[in-house]
Design an enzyme around this catalytic site. Structure first.
Site: not given
Ligand code: DX5
Ligand code: ZN
Length: 217
Positions: A7, A32, A34, A36, A65, A67, A136, A174
């Site tokens: 990620s 990956h 993320d 948000m 991903h 969110m 998750m 994840d």
């Molecule tokens: C959390 C994200 C993850 C995050 C993982 O909300 O969806 O993908 O980046 O990071 P680590 O491996 O540090 O938990």
């Molecule tokens: Zn993620």
């Protein structure tokens, strides 16, 4: 073959090209990303412009991903930006099956994500329309959190649920995955492992990814 999806949330964005190259050389299978929105989760990160930038730098499949609240509004933008896999949270979709079909129609592989508290039954009847189920193992919003131990049992149950279906679905996990727990998580039944801080905050991310890959069984 089991896969690694580092990620970039924990990468140094001022050196993004180097970070992505190191991930490739370390054996990453996906990247990956993320996304948000500060609404579905308490943090704001990446938008379609950044996905477009990552798409130009690496040839690896982009595992995006989302969110975000009401993902249908942005599915097309993220696919045009270069997403290979696009995952949406079951908790954020009023009509999940419709959203998964829409992602496929727009040209990406659909994935569905569950928060730690959401039961597997939320996706039981829509797995035939998804190529990936993402569990998750932290509450989404931030990198660097601790893996929630009770999720190991959920991974095993998801494995059994997927194995009972005809349509192939990858099981991705994840949150909070490190060199210390990756083997146990892989053994529980995960096909694709996401890891952010344990990879990009390590002294040598190529070496960390290679060591992680060796632990995938
Ligand atoms: C959390 C994200 C993850 C995050 C993982 O909300 O969806 O993908 O980046 O990071 P680590 O491996 O540090 O938990
Ligand atoms: Zn993620």
């Amino acid at each position: 073959m089991k896969k690694l999806s580092p990620s970039i949330l924990s990468a140094d964005f001022s050196r993004l090209r180097d970070e992505l190259q190191a991930a490739e050389e370390g054996g990453a299978d996906y990247i990956h990303v993320d996304v948000m929105d500060g609404h579905f989760v308490p943090n704001i990160t990446i938008g379609p412009l950044m996905v477009e930038t990552v798409r130009k730098i690496t040839a690896l499949p982009l595992d995006v991903h989302l969110m975000i609240t009401d993902p249908d509004r942005y599915v097309t933008d993220f696919i045009r930006a270069g997403s290979t896999l696009l995952t949406v949270h079951a908790e954020a979709c009023l009509h999940l099956q419709r959203t998964l079909c829409f992602i496929r129609e727009e040209g990406a592989k659909p994935g569905v994500v569950l928060n730690p508290a959401t039961p597997l039954s939320a996706v039981e009847y829509v797995l035939g329309d998804a190529d990936l189920l993402l569990l998750m193992t932290v509450n989404p919003g931030f990198g660097g959190q601790q893996f929630i131990p009770s999720m190991l049992g959920k991974i095993g149950q998801a494995r059994a649920l997927i194995d009972g279906k005809k349509h192939p679905v990858e099981l991705e996990v994840d949150g909070g995955i490190t060199l210390d727990n990756i083997e146990e998580i892989s053994r529980a039944g995960a096909d694709v492992i996401v890891s952010g801080s344990a990879v990009f905050k390590s002294a040598d991310c190529r070496k960390t990814l290679r060591s992680m890959k060796q632990k995938l069984i």
